[in-house]
Design a protein around this motif. Sequence first.
Motif, PDB file in Angstrom:
ATOM      1  N   GLU A 157     -23.587  38.320  41.704  1.00 64.33           N
ATOM      2  CA  GLU A 157     -22.885  39.024  40.768  1.00 64.33           C
ATOM      3  C   GLU A 157     -22.321  40.206  41.182  1.00 64.33           C
ATOM      4  OE1 GLU A 157     -24.796  39.670  36.851  1.00 64.33           O
ATOM      5  OE2 GLU A 157     -23.088  38.507  36.026  1.00 64.33           O
ATOM      6  N   THR A 158     -22.946  41.130  41.849  1.00 65.72           N
ATOM      7  CA  THR A 158     -22.606  42.494  42.267  1.00 65.72           C
ATOM      8  C   THR A 158     -21.547  42.542  43.679  1.00 65.72           C
ATOM      9  OG1 THR A 158     -24.600  42.532  43.488  1.00 65.72           O
ATOM     10  CG2 THR A 158     -24.301  43.723  41.303  1.00 65.72           C
ATOM     11  N   SER A 159     -21.337  41.203  44.100  1.00 66.55           N
ATOM     12  CA  SER A 159     -20.406  41.227  45.258  1.00 66.55           C
ATOM     13  C   SER A 159     -19.355  41.642  44.995  1.00 66.55           C
ATOM     14  CB  SER A 159     -20.415  39.832  45.874  1.00 66.55           C
ATOM     15  OG  SER A 159     -19.723  38.909  44.877  1.00 66.55           O
ATOM     16  N   HIS A 160     -18.546  42.106  46.377  1.00 69.55           N
ATOM     17  CA  HIS A 160     -17.258  42.658  46.310  1.00 69.55           C
ATOM     18  C   HIS A 160     -16.240  41.442  45.769  1.00 69.55           C
ATOM     19  CE1 HIS A 160     -13.610  44.717  47.834  1.00 69.55           C
ATOM     20  NE2 HIS A 160     -14.366  45.806  47.675  1.00 69.55           N
ATOM     21  N   ILE A 161     -16.424  40.462  46.268  1.00 74.40           N
ATOM     22  CA  ILE A 161     -15.679  39.324  45.914  1.00 74.40           C
ATOM     23  C   ILE A 161     -15.517  38.917  44.377  1.00 74.40           C
ATOM     24  CG2 ILE A 161     -15.511  38.147  48.207  1.00 74.40           C
ATOM     25  CD1 ILE A 161     -17.347  36.052  47.190  1.00 74.40           C
ATOM     26  N   ASN A 162     -16.559  39.236  43.795  1.00 78.92           N
ATOM     27  CA  ASN A 162     -16.770  39.197  42.437  1.00 78.92           C
ATOM     28  C   ASN A 162     -16.285  40.193  41.595  1.00 78.92           C
ATOM     29  OD1 ASN A 162     -17.374  37.448  40.045  1.00 78.92           O
ATOM     30  ND2 ASN A 162     -19.165  38.644  39.819  1.00 78.92           N
ATOM     31  N   GLU A 163     -16.809  41.369  41.901  1.00 81.91           N
ATOM     32  CA  GLU A 163     -16.368  42.600  40.956  1.00 81.91           C
ATOM     33  C   GLU A 163     -15.422  43.511  41.460  1.00 81.91           C
ATOM     34  OE1 GLU A 163     -18.468  44.355  38.513  1.00 81.91           O
ATOM     35  OE2 GLU A 163     -18.772  42.337  38.030  1.00 81.91           O
ATOM     36  N   ASP A 164     -15.059  43.423  42.555  1.00 80.90           N
ATOM     37  CA  ASP A 164     -14.117  44.603  43.029  1.00 80.90           C
ATOM     38  C   ASP A 164     -12.781  43.889  43.465  1.00 80.90           C
ATOM     39  OD1 ASP A 164     -16.055  46.646  42.413  1.00 80.90           O
ATOM     40  OD2 ASP A 164     -16.950  46.046  43.908  1.00 80.90           O
ATOM     41  N   GLU A 165     -12.255  42.637  43.408  1.00 82.80           N
ATOM     42  CA  GLU A 165     -11.203  42.495  43.895  1.00 82.80           C
ATOM     43  C   GLU A 165     -10.088  41.727  42.830  1.00 82.80           C
ATOM     44  OE1 GLU A 165     -12.251  39.703  47.519  1.00 82.80           O
ATOM     45  OE2 GLU A 165     -13.034  41.517  48.266  1.00 82.80           O
ATOM     46  N   CYS A 166     -10.357  42.161  41.664  1.00 79.78           N
ATOM     47  CA  CYS A 166      -9.512  41.833  40.577  1.00 79.78           C
ATOM     48  C   CYS A 166      -9.163  40.280  40.474  1.00 79.78           C
ATOM     49  CB  CYS A 166      -8.168  42.664  40.797  1.00 79.78           C
ATOM     50  SG  CYS A 166      -7.088  42.895  39.100  1.00 79.78           S
ATOM     51  N   GLY A 167      -9.984  39.657  40.897  1.00 85.57           N
ATOM     52  CA  GLY A 167      -9.804  37.990  40.735  1.00 85.57           C
ATOM     53  C   GLY A 167      -8.924  37.741  41.881  1.00 85.57           C
ATOM     54  N   ALA A 168      -8.814  38.342  42.929  1.00 88.79           N
ATOM     55  CA  ALA A 168      -8.010  37.851  44.016  1.00 88.79           C
ATOM     56  C   ALA A 168      -8.396  36.579  44.638  1.00 88.79           C
ATOM     57  CB  ALA A 168      -7.755  38.885  45.024  1.00 88.79           C
ATOM     58  N   PRO A 169      -9.995  36.447  44.789  1.00 94.37           N
ATOM     59  CA  PRO A 169     -10.324  35.109  45.221  1.00 94.37           C
ATOM     60  C   PRO A 169      -9.869  33.778  44.337  1.00 94.37           C
ATOM     61  CG  PRO A 169     -11.940  36.620  45.262  1.00 94.37           C
ATOM     62  CD  PRO A 169     -10.897  37.367  44.589  1.00 94.37           C
ATOM     63  N   GLU A 170     -10.025  34.042  43.062  1.00 95.07           N
ATOM     64  CA  GLU A 170      -9.709  32.897  42.425  1.00 95.07           C
ATOM     65  C   GLU A 170      -8.130  32.805  42.300  1.00 95.07           C
ATOM     66  OE1 GLU A 170     -11.675  35.420  41.398  1.00 95.07           O
ATOM     67  OE2 GLU A 170     -13.425  34.592  40.142  1.00 95.07           O
ATOM     68  N   LYS A 171      -7.506  33.762  42.273  1.00 93.75           N
ATOM     69  CA  LYS A 171      -5.996  33.734  42.433  1.00 93.75           C
ATOM     70  C   LYS A 171      -5.386  32.912  43.641  1.00 93.75           C
ATOM     71  CE  LYS A 171      -1.418  35.015  41.914  1.00 93.75           C
ATOM     72  NZ  LYS A 171      -0.613  33.815  41.221  1.00 93.75           N
ATOM     73  N   PHE A 172      -5.734  33.454  44.559  1.00 92.02           N
ATOM     74  CA  PHE A 172      -4.967  33.157  45.808  1.00 92.02           C
ATOM     75  C   PHE A 172      -5.684  31.765  46.295  1.00 92.02           C
ATOM     76  CE2 PHE A 172      -3.902  32.876  50.333  1.00 92.02           C
ATOM     77  CZ  PHE A 172      -2.759  33.167  50.249  1.00 92.02           C
ATOM     78  N   ASN A 173      -6.891  31.342  46.213  1.00 90.06           N
ATOM     79  CA  ASN A 173      -7.654  30.277  46.527  1.00 90.06           C
ATOM     80  C   ASN A 173      -7.736  29.340  45.269  1.00 90.06           C
ATOM     81  OD1 ASN A 173      -8.186  31.420  48.880  1.00 90.06           O
ATOM     82  ND2 ASN A 173     -10.064  32.220  48.477  1.00 90.06           N
ATOM     83  N   GLY A 174      -7.568  29.564  44.359  1.00 87.92           N
ATOM     84  CA  GLY A 174      -7.646  28.712  43.049  1.00 87.92           C
ATOM     85  C   GLY A 174      -9.187  28.048  42.851  1.00 87.92           C
ATOM     86  N   PHE A 175     -10.081  28.645  43.411  1.00 85.88           N
ATOM     87  CA  PHE A 175     -11.511  28.051  43.419  1.00 85.88           C
ATOM     88  C   PHE A 175     -12.212  28.870  42.394  1.00 85.88           C
ATOM     89  CE2 PHE A 175     -12.357  30.475  47.606  1.00 85.88           C
ATOM     90  CZ  PHE A 175     -12.586  31.615  46.919  1.00 85.88           C
TER      91      PHE A 175
END
Lengths: 343, 343, 343, 343
Positions: free
Chosen positions: A85-103
């Motif tokens: 939950e504290t990972s950078h991909i979850n907390e600090d990337e403003c949803g970029a992983p979901e946005k770009f990857n759709g996952f």
Amino acid sequence: MNNKRGFASDNNSGVHPEILKAILEANEGHTVGYGDDIYTDRAKAKLHEHFGNDIDIYFVFTGTAANVLGLNAATRSWNSVICAETSHINEDECGAPEKFNGFKLLTVETPNGKLTIDLIQKHMKGFDFEHHSQPKIISITQSTEMGTVYTINEIKTLADFAHQNKMYLHMDGARIANAALALDSGFKEFTKDAGVDILSFGGTKNGMMYGEAILFLNKELGQDFKYIRKQGMQLASKMRFISAQFERYLSDNLWHENAKHSNKMAQLLAQQIKDIPQIKITQKVEANGVFAIVPPEIIPELKQEYFFYDWDEARSEVRWMTSFDTKEEDIIKFVELIKEKLS
Amino acid sequence: MNNKRGFASDNNSGVHPEILKAILEANEGHTVGYGDDIYTDRAKAKLHEHFGNDIDIYFVFTGTAANVLGLNAATRSWNSVICAETSHINEDECGAPEKFNGFKLLTVETPNGKLTIDLIQKHMKGFDFEHHSQPKIISITQSTEMGTVYTINEIKTLADFAHQNKMYLHMDGARIANAALALDSGFKEFTKDAGVDILSFGGTKNGMMYGEAILFLNKELGQDFKYIRKQGMQLASKMRFISAQFERYLSDNLWHENAKHSNKMAQLLAQQIKDIPQIKITQKVEANGVFAIVPPEIIPELKQEYFFYDWDEARSEVRWMTSFDTKEEDIIKFVELIKEKLS
Amino acid sequence: MNNKRGFASDNNSGVHPEILKAILEANEGHTVGYGDDIYTDRAKAKLHEHFGNDIDIYFVFTGTAANVLGLNAATRSWNSVICAETSHINEDECGAPEKFNGFKLLTVETPNGKLTIDLIQKHMKGFDFEHHSQPKIISITQSTEMGTVYTINEIKTLADFAHQNKMYLHMDGARIANAALALDSGFKEFTKDAGVDILSFGGTKNGMMYGEAILFLNKELGQDFKYIRKQGMQLASKMRFISAQFERYLSDNLWHENAKHSNKMAQLLAQQIKDIPQIKITQKVEANGVFAIVPPEIIPELKQEYFFYDWDEARSEVRWMTSFDTKEEDIIKFVELIKEKLS
Amino acid sequence: MNNKRGFASDNNSGVHPEILKAILEANEGHTVGYGDDIYTDRAKAKLHEHFGNDIDIYFVFTGTAANVLGLNAATRSWNSVICAETSHINEDECGAPEKFNGFKLLTVETPNGKLTIDLIQKHMKGFDFEHHSQPKIISITQSTEMGTVYTINEIKTLADFAHQNKMYLHMDGARIANAALALDSGFKEFTKDAGVDILSFGGTKNGMMYGEAILFLNKELGQDFKYIRKQGMQLASKMRFISAQFERYLSDNLWHENAKHSNKMAQLLAQQIKDIPQIKITQKVEANGVFAIVPPEIIPELKQEYFFYDWDEARSEVRWMTSFDTKEEDIIKFVELIKEKLS
């Protein structure tokens, strides 16, 4: 806005002079853009020295991009990625992983920022069931966002588990140098040799100006990555200036010296405060961060003279990061100030 | 891979020494990351000098990102963007605009890279019809990908047309300095004053190392942009090093001198070859590019000594770009080589 | 809003009574949801009768979804899809292909809605060049949006060309039954046997209520499709009611009779108007559409009594579609009205 | 695959005969496609009777689509949506919300499927901080995925909280009729009047064949929705057949009778098993689902004769759903079988 020194983040530091010098020296004449140049060749050669030849290497601008695009290469949008939950991909990337990857990100609460098989078990379900996102990647951060470090065995265990389940292991290595120092290990032993498939290899937090490397340690995952990078808006036209930084960073132990110093400063800080009764260090100090519960009334006063961030406001926990350019006297004076405010 | 000089692209050049100096000077002490620093303040102040105060400014890493994210701010995925078939957003961004924004590009064939109302009329349809993507933006490039330059009036006409149709005008200004020189105008006259709503303001092709600015000349379009930039993986942690470049670039006429020289070199090249009977210049030489049809048999020979790209292989048309660091002797020698190969 | 008869679209018709009967009969007792039922098994068996066993079959709700999701299965976001400018995926899906798939559509102007190798050649470029979307699919519509029909040889030629370039051939078969009748052929001959890889197999425009099939004629392309369909919001919970329609549609030549009638009505209409001097039929009448240039002054008057759409308002061209339930007298009366208005 | 009766899901049932009759009756003559027809008008009028006139109504095919597209209308990709970990949008849509909307789901563990302010508080952070997805919607399910029902006051409390924080309240009403019965209330009292902004109004689980309504109770959120629906591949060409179902469903209390029966059957089942010592009912039985811990050894045996799903395999918890067509004797026989297997 401010130029005062502090412990906010290792990226508040400037650039190591040797890195700047390398940038200057790369500024000679014309060079084909977009990475087809000798600086990029040499930077890759340096990375191959550290990680072996059987890997695929790409440079991008930011750590967020390295994470997001690296994960893109090994997923489809109907996959999911398990992370702390504290990972950078979850907390600090403003949803970029979901946005770009759709996952989907499947998060896990952890006591110390580290995933374990036990902790991620709750998300290991729904395989082959079309209603459910298909877990495909376990993503860990090394060193973690909480200043802790996975042992080589812990990484191997997670990698084996991932592979047994036809999944991949991704590592966010924004602070990988600090982890290497903590483990007293080369990079390869706790990444490629331990089974990591995709690695975000960072340098900006350890003295570089900008630029991050994505290493496909599982080489075939990188086969179409050049398109992903370009479509991800991360292809540098004058790439030689990123490459020159990496070449220098990985030469003459510069990365090593910087991280060594940074970790040492965190140890120093921890030592200086560990006996202050009103302060409680909350995480093992293994890399370059110190997490501590501090009496709430002194926090604003400390912040007037030093930058740093709250970690968990509810319990008055703060995060202090040290850097390659933190000075011993910075620590000493800071601790003096703490003691003064507490008395 | 190669370091030989050439006319491939203005981003094959290095970095202007004054820009490098500014980077060095920004490397002092700690600075809050992500743009909350005095370098960024000063860079913005410089842009305000040029464009007025009533605009919103953001820095990103690349021109592709500036275009894609700027367009994102003013669209929803069911919109469409009208652009020239030859535009960078259509031809050279590997589909990044469609990927990140989900929208449709509506392309127009043009004789010279320039849109006109007549040309875009075919796409002005389907408004309010749910089966059809809703046109929302007209995107132009200044100077164009074909080395031509829109007059101020042409821009005003397109902006008025856009606004009458509740659309916006976007300008890709990767080579905006070259256009300003060609028009003998300040930036504001052919952008904000002419009705441009969103501007990608580039510097990398004119002597900077990296970094691009997105200017919301229609200020309200930028109101949520900080989230778009971060989610777009374009928020620089050590932003001061982008900002310092822009500050210097826009001081003491550096941008002006660079572009002036670059344009002059293109004129020189054009003049030197215009009387060679086997060569036909195909576009007006208004900025820093020369497009020409060249006997196909000499192209590989020329490329052995100078870098440049084919533009339209089918008709043996090539593109020669000049740069801030192109030397007169580069041109002279290159033309000599052409003549030698042709004889 | 209106219930008057017309020639607007074959989906303005209702549902064939035999299809309704099949729906009624499927409404017995409980059935596992989401397609794991005997109705779906039987519908698939019918499709296997027509297309052979070595294909993969999925049902969705709409033709747009069949196209978009079928294309998703064979692409990554950095790919592009070549199609006619007039194709449904380009003109009539509000940008759904770009939104869901992130890829680029490369459009081609055609005289008659049909792609040829010559026409698509302009987009066959930039392979292996990271700045450029990588062409991966050629998409054709059979019968086309302009009422024309590809011959089997034309399809084979495009399929061979696609495969030689490591691309796939996609067919939008929203009106595939009309094409089969026009070619006097079974489905398989001009699809699987001709080299089509992915087929949107439609029935709604030929007497069904809702539901479309995606056929992966190149079976391996369908291997992960169940996740794509669910994530694409197209997995029907009570799927048996789609399946029952397909089973009936493909039994006892229902599809054949419907399309035969529909095509016959278009021929009748064409015959009745071909000698009216003020009217010019603009496309070969091969399926169930008639395209014609009509004096603009009578169009609004005709529309007061019959529904139909303008095709190209600028040149006063209209589209008249016939359907399985068009009656001979509809045609006769309509032509009488035309003649009356013209006189 | 199987036709045996069961308690797997309320969508394993068939279609209510009155709904089928309405479909048949809608099959008259030609009707303009895509919703511009009298059936759609009448269905909307029925919904206005229930919810008032100041709302905006759209029909789509599936519940997943209703949720995903409804959420799309009120968010940008850099937003986040707070929901229960067990919610349909998180667990059962294969990542469709993230894929289509690009946003982040923030999940909350709940004891009973219901959100409270206390529970969601952990995600109410990072506002105005660009590194963090911006929370914009609280999404609840009524009745919940665990068979429980929010009281009107609980909904009001969440709505007020959302609005105070400039957020919206979304309700997944796939089983809204069961909730209305449980609350002994009309729809409006616990939706629009309670402050719900966006509602997925389902009917398929309560006797319809297919089709779901999206109600923008906060009307302005629906203003561009027609494009979102079409681009979301959810615009039905023969929409009258969805509309006719809704008209009938909402007439003569059909929805009410169906849900009343369904809830009653769940109560019956609960009553029959509550005194079996080896079985523990785990959730309040408020709507049409019974959750119970059952000795693991009898589960496979029960499944041989009745369909149902495991809810939490680890603790041997199962889910039994009742439906409008569940018969009293289904319950009696099922309980007999349970008792037999336990003895």
